[in-house]
Design an enzyme around this catalytic site. Structure first.
Site, mmCIF file in Angstrom:
data_model
loop_
_atom_site.group_PDB
_atom_site.id
_atom_site.type_symbol
_atom_site.label_atom_id
_atom_site.label_comp_id
_atom_site.label_asym_id
_atom_site.label_seq_id
_atom_site.Cartn_x
_atom_site.Cartn_y
_atom_site.Cartn_z
ATOM 1 N N TYR A 1 -3.875 70.819 -51.776
ATOM 2 C CA TYR A 1 -3.076 71.174 -50.985
ATOM 3 C C TYR A 1 -1.580 72.270 -51.403
ATOM 4 O O TYR A 1 -1.324 71.694 -51.692
ATOM 5 C CB TYR A 1 -2.137 70.096 -50.044
ATOM 6 C CG TYR A 1 -1.817 70.340 -48.608
ATOM 7 C CD1 TYR A 1 -3.214 71.907 -47.207
ATOM 8 C CD2 TYR A 1 -0.398 70.550 -48.597
ATOM 9 C CE1 TYR A 1 -2.002 71.410 -46.786
ATOM 10 C CE2 TYR A 1 -0.250 71.222 -46.778
ATOM 11 C CZ TYR A 1 -0.913 71.719 -46.251
ATOM 12 O OH TYR A 1 -0.356 72.004 -45.236
ATOM 13 N N ASP B 1 -2.626 61.380 -52.224
ATOM 14 C CA ASP B 1 -2.838 62.086 -50.593
ATOM 15 C C ASP B 1 -3.979 61.952 -50.109
ATOM 16 O O ASP B 1 -5.006 62.666 -51.052
ATOM 17 C CB ASP B 1 -2.406 63.380 -50.905
ATOM 18 C CG ASP B 1 -2.905 64.603 -49.882
ATOM 19 O OD1 ASP B 1 -3.185 63.962 -48.901
ATOM 20 O OD2 ASP B 1 -1.717 65.512 -49.662
ATOM 21 N N ARG C 1 17.763 56.962 -35.970
ATOM 22 C CA ARG C 1 17.797 58.188 -37.515
ATOM 23 C C ARG C 1 17.214 57.321 -38.097
ATOM 24 O O ARG C 1 15.927 57.017 -39.614
ATOM 25 C CB ARG C 1 18.217 59.039 -37.810
ATOM 26 C CG ARG C 1 17.996 59.409 -38.914
ATOM 27 C CD ARG C 1 18.992 61.310 -38.966
ATOM 28 N NE ARG C 1 20.008 61.291 -38.350
ATOM 29 C CZ ARG C 1 21.459 60.795 -39.388
ATOM 30 N NH1 ARG C 1 20.790 60.271 -40.405
ATOM 31 N NH2 ARG C 1 22.958 60.765 -38.471
ATOM 32 N N LYS D 1 -3.877 64.743 -39.531
ATOM 33 C CA LYS D 1 -5.379 64.971 -39.332
ATOM 34 C C LYS D 1 -5.999 63.599 -38.990
ATOM 35 O O LYS D 1 -5.717 63.629 -38.327
ATOM 36 C CB LYS D 1 -5.131 65.058 -41.129
ATOM 37 C CG LYS D 1 -4.723 66.533 -41.624
ATOM 38 C CD LYS D 1 -4.654 67.713 -41.073
ATOM 39 C CE LYS D 1 -3.762 68.571 -41.450
ATOM 40 N NZ LYS D 1 -3.160 68.795 -42.493
#
Ligand SMILES: *Cc1c(COP(=O)(O)O)cnc(C)c1O
Length: 382
Positions: free
Chosen positions: A105, A178, A53, A203
């Site tokens: 978004y 973004d 992690r 994307k």
């Protein structure tokens, strides 16, 4: 990994920046699935890893490629785009003020509204088509973060990143961008003055609609970046080793896919502009688009594959057009090799500010004439 400055990113990325595995000579990195790493007799860690992690060898090549792709100091990958967005906004404290576009978004805006309320963070929205509105929304001394997205989803206004950075910096705030829709192929936000760039790697970066991932890239190593890394380790929004490998594989064809999608979208937008069953085609690559001049300067290698249609009629008519399509797939998301069509207002729900007659298209890499024919037959069969 070479730092060859003379080579274009387009060349570097197909070879994952000249990656060669030191152990095997393999040109694709190995995937390490181990969650933990053995200590030696003296309890030392022989490598730099302890637990998956915190550190993970499967992220390293991906993160180095992403940092170079955006020209940043360092990149970090996350379990999803939203995991990266959440990690970023964890660095904003009670009493601070954030500015973001009114239309953006919806997932990021929903999250922003939620934490603003829970943590008493000030939040103002501005009209993405009007940079002066951003200036007015800033509260000098209080605003610490300006978050923008360009082109803005799903209406595709274009925000001048350099100007937004100037405005944010003058007020003592940072600019976070973004960059999902433009992708680093056509806009490298850090080069225009942004401090942090975010991508939903789900994307364009991955491009095959089969991996969910997020990326943050920083211009410089600072306290906020250290906090973002700590948040990732402690909150656990980490990318799986196999997803990291798949994403890097997808990224090798990023430029090829993005170029084809951009060319298809431009041709399709020009073809349907002025169509009798449409009110408007929204695409930053059309000269009629209000943001065209900024897009021309800022989107250096194509206008991307995202466009929207405002149909003549309401939600019912828009949904009928989507329903009549045979090649376009009716699904949400964007940036994959396949072309998608969606009635955005239905996806965003009753509070959506998106026009009811808007259809969002993610143009893929199919034959362009096939895409045009499909949309044409759908519009004609009304
Ligand atoms: C998809 C998307 C996100 C969220 O990313 P996920 O990978 O779905 O979590 C954020 N911003 C934009 C512009 C997106 O398209």
């Amino acid at each position: 990994m070479s730092e060859s400055k003379s080579q274009k990113m387009e060349s570097l990325i197909v070879q994952a920046c000249h990656y060669v595995d030191e152990v095997s000579g393999g040109i694709s990195p190995p995937v390490q699935f181990s969650t933990t790493y053995a200590r030696g007799r003296d309890y030392e860690h022989p490598g730099k890893y302890s637990y998956c992690r915190a550190d993970n060898p499967s992220w390293e090549v991906l993160e180095q490629v992403c940092a170079q792709l955006d020209g940043g100091a360092e990149a970090k990958c996350f379990a999803s785009g939203m995991a990266a967005v959440c990690a970023f906004f964890e660095t904003v404290n009670t009493g601070e003020h954030v500015v973001a576009p009114r239309v953006m978004y919806h997932g990021s805006q929903d999250w922003l509204r939620r934490i603003a309320e829970k943590r008493s963070i000030g939040l103002s929205f501005f009209d993405a088509a009007d940079i002066e509105d951003l200036r007015r929304a800033i509260q000098p001394g209080k605003t610490t973060v300006v978050w923008i997205e360009t082109p803005v989803n799903p209406t595709w206004e274009v925000i001048d990143i350099a100007l937004a950075a100037e405005i944010a910096h003058a007020a003592g705030a940072i600019l976070a961008v973004d960059g999902t829709v433009a992708s680093p192929v056509t806009t490298r936000a850090l080069e225009h003055g942004a401090d942090i760039v975010f991508h939903s790697a789900t994307k364009y970066l991955n491009g095959h609609s089969d991996v969910i991932a997020g990326i943050l890239v920083t211009a410089k190593m600072d306290d906020r970046w250290e906090e973002i890394k700590l948040v990732r380790t402690l909150s656990g929004g980490i990318l799986g080793p196999f997803e990291a490998w798949l994403l890097l594989r997808g990224m090798r064809t990023l430029f090829l896919r993005f170029d084809k999608a951009s060319a298809n979208a431009l041709q399709l937008a020009r073809y349907f502009e002025g169509h009798s069953n449409l009110q408007q085609v929204l695409y930053p690559g059309l000269e009629s688009h209000p943001g065209y001049d900024i897009a021309k300067r800022q989107m250096t290698q194509g206008y991307g594959g995202m466009l929207s249609l405002l149909v003549d009629g309401g939600a019912g008519q828009a949904k009928r057009i989507a329903g009549n399509c045979r090649l376009f797939v009716r699904a949400t998301s964007l940036g994959g090799v396949e072309s998608l069509i969606e009635h955005r207002a239905s996806v965003e729900g009753p509070h959506s500010a998106v026009p009811q007659n808007l259809l969002r298209l993610s143009i893929g890499i199919e034959n362009c004439q096939d895409l045009i024919n499909d949309l044409e037959q759908s519009l004609e069969s009304l």
